[in-house]
Design an enzyme around this catalytic site. Sequence first.
Site, PDB file in Angstrom:
ATOM      1  N   ASP A 154       2.492  14.708 -19.638  1.00  0.00           N
ATOM      2  CA  ASP A 154       1.419  13.947 -20.274  1.00  0.00           C
ATOM      3  C   ASP A 154       1.237  14.404 -21.720  1.00  0.00           C
ATOM      4  OD1 ASP A 154       1.228  12.927 -17.799  1.00  0.00           O
ATOM      5  OD2 ASP A 154      -0.877  13.476 -17.464  1.00  0.00           O
ATOM      6  N   ALA A 155       1.355  15.718 -21.934  1.00  0.00           N
ATOM      7  CA  ALA A 155       1.146  16.266 -23.273  1.00  0.00           C
ATOM      8  C   ALA A 155       2.210  15.744 -24.245  1.00  0.00           C
ATOM      9  CB  ALA A 155       1.182  17.782 -23.226  1.00  0.00           C
ATOM     10  N   GLU A 156       3.449  15.678 -23.762  1.00  0.00           N
ATOM     11  CA  GLU A 156       4.522  15.163 -24.634  1.00  0.00           C
ATOM     12  C   GLU A 156       4.294  13.687 -24.946  1.00  0.00           C
ATOM     13  OE1 GLU A 156       8.673  17.294 -23.712  1.00  0.00           O
ATOM     14  OE2 GLU A 156       7.474  16.871 -21.921  1.00  0.00           O
ATOM     15  N   ASP A 203       1.383  12.179 -25.025  1.00  0.00           N
ATOM     16  CA  ASP A 203       0.276  12.124 -25.982  1.00  0.00           C
ATOM     17  C   ASP A 203       0.755  12.395 -27.397  1.00  0.00           C
ATOM     18  OD1 ASP A 203      -1.612  11.464 -24.186  1.00  0.00           O
ATOM     19  OD2 ASP A 203      -2.394  13.504 -23.899  1.00  0.00           O
ATOM     20  N   GLU A 213       6.066  -9.952   2.040  1.00  0.00           N
ATOM     21  CA  GLU A 213       5.490  -8.968   1.131  1.00  0.00           C
ATOM     22  C   GLU A 213       4.019  -8.752   1.449  1.00  0.00           C
ATOM     23  OE1 GLU A 213       4.992 -11.072  -2.924  1.00  0.00           O
ATOM     24  OE2 GLU A 213       6.524 -12.196  -1.890  1.00  0.00           O
ATOM     25  N   LYS A 219       0.085  -8.770   1.211  1.00  0.00           N
ATOM     26  CA  LYS A 219      -0.923  -9.602   0.541  1.00  0.00           C
ATOM     27  C   LYS A 219      -1.958  -8.630  -0.009  1.00  0.00           C
ATOM     28  CE  LYS A 219      -3.685 -13.748   1.026  1.00  0.00           C
ATOM     29  NZ  LYS A 219      -4.919 -13.351   0.347  1.00  0.00           N
ATOM     30  N   ASP A 251      -5.253  -7.316  -1.773  1.00  0.00           N
ATOM     31  CA  ASP A 251      -6.626  -7.807  -1.849  1.00  0.00           C
ATOM     32  C   ASP A 251      -7.203  -7.488  -3.221  1.00  0.00           C
ATOM     33  OD1 ASP A 251      -8.954  -8.962  -1.152  1.00  0.00           O
ATOM     34  OD2 ASP A 251      -9.649  -7.337   0.140  1.00  0.00           O
ATOM     35  N   ARG A 272      -7.199 -16.783 -12.251  1.00  0.00           N
ATOM     36  CA  ARG A 272      -6.767 -17.982 -11.534  1.00  0.00           C
ATOM     37  C   ARG A 272      -7.799 -19.103 -11.710  1.00  0.00           C
ATOM     38  NH1 ARG A 272      -7.638 -19.061  -5.673  1.00  0.00           N
ATOM     39  NH2 ARG A 272      -6.404 -20.904  -5.296  1.00  0.00           N
ATOM     40  N   TYR A 280       3.961 -11.073  -8.129  1.00  0.00           N
ATOM     41  CA  TYR A 280       4.519 -11.676  -6.915  1.00  0.00           C
ATOM     42  C   TYR A 280       5.134 -13.062  -7.117  1.00  0.00           C
ATOM     43  CZ  TYR A 280      -0.180 -13.758  -6.774  1.00  0.00           C
ATOM     44  OH  TYR A 280      -1.333 -14.402  -7.089  1.00  0.00           O
ATOM     45  N   LYS A 296       7.032 -16.194   2.686  1.00  0.00           N
ATOM     46  CA  LYS A 296       7.451 -17.314   1.835  1.00  0.00           C
ATOM     47  C   LYS A 296       8.880 -17.721   2.192  1.00  0.00           C
ATOM     48  CE  LYS A 296       4.713 -15.361  -1.912  1.00  0.00           C
ATOM     49  NZ  LYS A 296       4.712 -14.566  -3.150  1.00  0.00           N
ATOM     50  N   LYS A 355      -2.985 -12.708   8.280  1.00  0.00           N
ATOM     51  CA  LYS A 355      -4.026 -11.708   8.025  1.00  0.00           C
ATOM     52  C   LYS A 355      -4.004 -10.599   9.069  1.00  0.00           C
ATOM     53  CE  LYS A 355      -6.382 -13.534   4.535  1.00  0.00           C
ATOM     54  NZ  LYS A 355      -7.806 -13.603   4.393  1.00  0.00           N
ATOM     55  N   CYS A 366     -38.268  16.578   0.132  1.00  0.00           N
ATOM     56  CA  CYS A 366     -36.824  16.727   0.275  1.00  0.00           C
ATOM     57  C   CYS A 366     -36.488  17.311   1.648  1.00  0.00           C
ATOM     58  CB  CYS A 366     -36.298  17.633  -0.833  1.00  0.00           C
ATOM     59  SG  CYS A 366     -34.563  18.084  -0.581  1.00  0.00           S
ATOM     60  N   CYS A 389     -35.104  21.113   0.838  1.00  0.00           N
ATOM     61  CA  CYS A 389     -35.900  22.184   0.225  1.00  0.00           C
ATOM     62  C   CYS A 389     -37.405  21.915   0.240  1.00  0.00           C
ATOM     63  CB  CYS A 389     -35.452  22.415  -1.216  1.00  0.00           C
ATOM     64  SG  CYS A 389     -35.985  21.107  -2.323  1.00  0.00           S
ATOM     65  N   CYS A 434     -35.027  14.267  -5.256  1.00  0.00           N
ATOM     66  CA  CYS A 434     -35.676  15.533  -4.929  1.00  0.00           C
ATOM     67  C   CYS A 434     -35.987  16.199  -6.262  1.00  0.00           C
ATOM     68  CB  CYS A 434     -34.717  16.403  -4.108  1.00  0.00           C
ATOM     69  SG  CYS A 434     -35.048  18.174  -4.236  1.00  0.00           S
ATOM     70  N   CYS A 483     -33.207  23.715  -5.138  1.00  0.00           N
ATOM     71  CA  CYS A 483     -32.837  23.015  -3.898  1.00  0.00           C
ATOM     72  C   CYS A 483     -31.395  23.405  -3.548  1.00  0.00           C
ATOM     73  CB  CYS A 483     -32.948  21.504  -4.083  1.00  0.00           C
ATOM     74  SG  CYS A 483     -32.290  20.570  -2.677  1.00  0.00           S
TER      75      CYS A 483
HETATM   76  S1  IVH Z   1       1.719 -16.014  -3.582  1.00  0.00           S
HETATM   77  C1  IVH Z   1       1.481 -20.389  -3.389  1.00  0.00           C
HETATM   78  N1  IVH Z   1       1.866 -13.467  -2.955  1.00  0.00           N
HETATM   79  O1  IVH Z   1      -3.522 -14.562  -2.298  1.00  0.00           O
HETATM   80  C2  IVH Z   1       1.539 -18.963  -3.284  1.00  0.00           C
HETATM   81  N2  IVH Z   1      -0.286 -14.402  -3.328  1.00  0.00           N
HETATM   82  O2  IVH Z   1      -4.526 -17.182  -0.983  1.00  0.00           O
HETATM   83  C3  IVH Z   1       0.787 -18.338  -4.371  1.00  0.00           C
HETATM   84  N3  IVH Z   1      -2.121 -12.817  -3.121  1.00  0.00           N
HETATM   85  O3  IVH Z   1      -4.442 -16.497  -5.055  1.00  0.00           O
HETATM   86  C4  IVH Z   1       0.389 -16.973  -4.133  1.00  0.00           C
HETATM   87  N4  IVH Z   1      -0.891 -11.044  -2.660  1.00  0.00           N
HETATM   88  O4  IVH Z   1      -4.455 -14.019  -5.302  1.00  0.00           O
HETATM   89  C5  IVH Z   1       1.062 -14.495  -3.253  1.00  0.00           C
HETATM   90  N5  IVH Z   1       2.145 -11.215  -2.444  1.00  0.00           N
HETATM   91  C6  IVH Z   1       1.346 -12.239  -2.737  1.00  0.00           C
HETATM   92  C7  IVH Z   1      -0.050 -12.100  -2.822  1.00  0.00           C
HETATM   93  C8  IVH Z   1      -0.839 -13.221  -3.112  1.00  0.00           C
HETATM   94  C9  IVH Z   1      -2.128 -11.505  -2.849  1.00  0.00           C
HETATM   95  C10 IVH Z   1      -3.346 -13.637  -3.330  1.00  0.00           C
HETATM   96  C11 IVH Z   1      -3.344 -14.434  -4.591  1.00  0.00           C
HETATM   97  C12 IVH Z   1      -3.553 -15.858  -4.200  1.00  0.00           C
HETATM   98  C13 IVH Z   1      -4.110 -15.726  -2.826  1.00  0.00           C
HETATM   99  C14 IVH Z   1      -3.684 -16.929  -2.022  1.00  0.00           C
END
Ligand code: IVH
Length: 464
Positions: A34-36, A38, A115, A117, A119, A138, A227, A291, A315, A409, A412, A425, A431
């Site tokens: 990290d130092a290098e 920086d 892949e 998903k 969150d 989006r 993605y 996909k 899910k 509290c 204490c 407190c 405390c």
């Molecule tokens: S593909 C048509 N890949 O999920 C396909 N989406 O409900 C377009 N998301 O708005 C999305 N991980 O925000 C894709 N590996 C992934 C994802 C992903 C999370 C989210 C994305 C999208 C929502 C779709």
Amino acid sequence: MKDTKAAKEAARLREEINRHNHLYYVLDAPEITDAEFDRLMRRLEALEEEFPALLTPDSPTRRVGAAPLKEFGTVTHTLPMLSIFNASDREGGIKFDEGVKRFLKTDKPVEYAVEPKIDGLAVELVYEDGVFTNGSTRGDGYTGEDITSNLRTVKSIPLVLIGKNLPKRIEVRGEIFIPLKSFGDINKEREERNEPPFVNPRNAAAGSLRQLDPRVTAARPLDIFCYGVGTVEGKSFATHGKTLEYLKKLGLKVNPLVEVAKGIEGTLVYHRKLENMRDKLGYELDGTVIKVNSLKLQERLGVRTRSPRWALACKFPAKHGTTRVIGIEVGVGRTGALTPVAILEPVEVAGVTIERATLHNQDEVDRKDVREGDTVIVQRAGDVIPEVVSVVKDKRSGVEKPFKMPTECPVCSAKVERTGAIHFCTGGLSCPAQLKRTIRHFVTRKAMDIEGLGGKHIDRFVED
Ligand code: IVH
């Protein structure tokens, strides 16, 4: 120093900094300390200060240069950013696969890209001749907000792509998220400053991205997994897998767990594997995205109104559980802030046993109307501390006891005073709870960095 010599050095430094940035933030494989790193940054900053003409908007020193905005502009996506149809179980996956095969009039196994998903929040990054020029949310799928200055502060987003013969324009899509560890740290800091904590990492990421002041965003450890793509000028691909390979080559961050699976059986095996890894990944994921891998087939399958026929989100089971509140205890933090904690009948939520859940403060207890003896829904929101989401009021028998913060509290017995939403407190360092926490804070890595002096020693020290 002559301008031309300085220009050469600045260009060399930028290239080197970009390379180390990629190694560190995208590949997780730093070659220098990290130092290098920086030192390289400081040198470039000094050069740019001395020769302002050398400053380019894509310089790595410009990640946090922009002034705060009054409001965000809007961006129209050249290709709509669609959502994905959800399935919650195995049957949903099988039905999806049957639909795909029926549409394509085939009974051979379909090749799928699978892949995680993530969150987080979907964003689009636009690169023109290899330079990051625009980034947006989006939004409603058709128009989003222009958050270019904020996205520039995300270290794993390259400001310049790697390689030669770069596409004239490429729209990259991905998910912005906050790693769980950082989420915990941010909330700890917020509680210490008496600011309400973020409910979950997704909210924290959203709140950070939609900041009008990019300096606030820069201080939040946001990350991205790319993605997919929108419009790409001057390059085409055969499969989704190949598209992601290409993004990786450009220096963009792609999730390392992307795979190609044969038939729906293959995707279900992957889904189970991913679910078993879920708690060890360090970021929140809510399922598997499946996909159709061939882009030709994707095109044939086409889209419905809001979602394509070639993708499905499988899910994971929700991280919710139902249990009973045995009692409500009050914890005392470093600054003396009192936090009510629900003591629960142990319940397993997505593989982890939960026995305590934070109730944040009195206002939160009142808002959710949580009482001792209540049946409640608890949630694990990626954070280490689970929380009570709501009360199942139908289950009340009438003996449940409402909660009131103590006037003294619990550790204490000093007087408790209220400031805003938080009760404190007033005992200060007399405390023991505050004293222990203060010492713990004093020895942490960010402060005095005293190794080997852990919580247990400190507790013992204070008690003795
Ligand atoms: S593909 C048509 N890949 O999920 C396909 N989406 O409900 C377009 N998301 O708005 C999305 N991980 O925000 C894709 N590996 C992934 C994802 C992903 C999370 C989210 C994305 C999208 C929502 C779709």
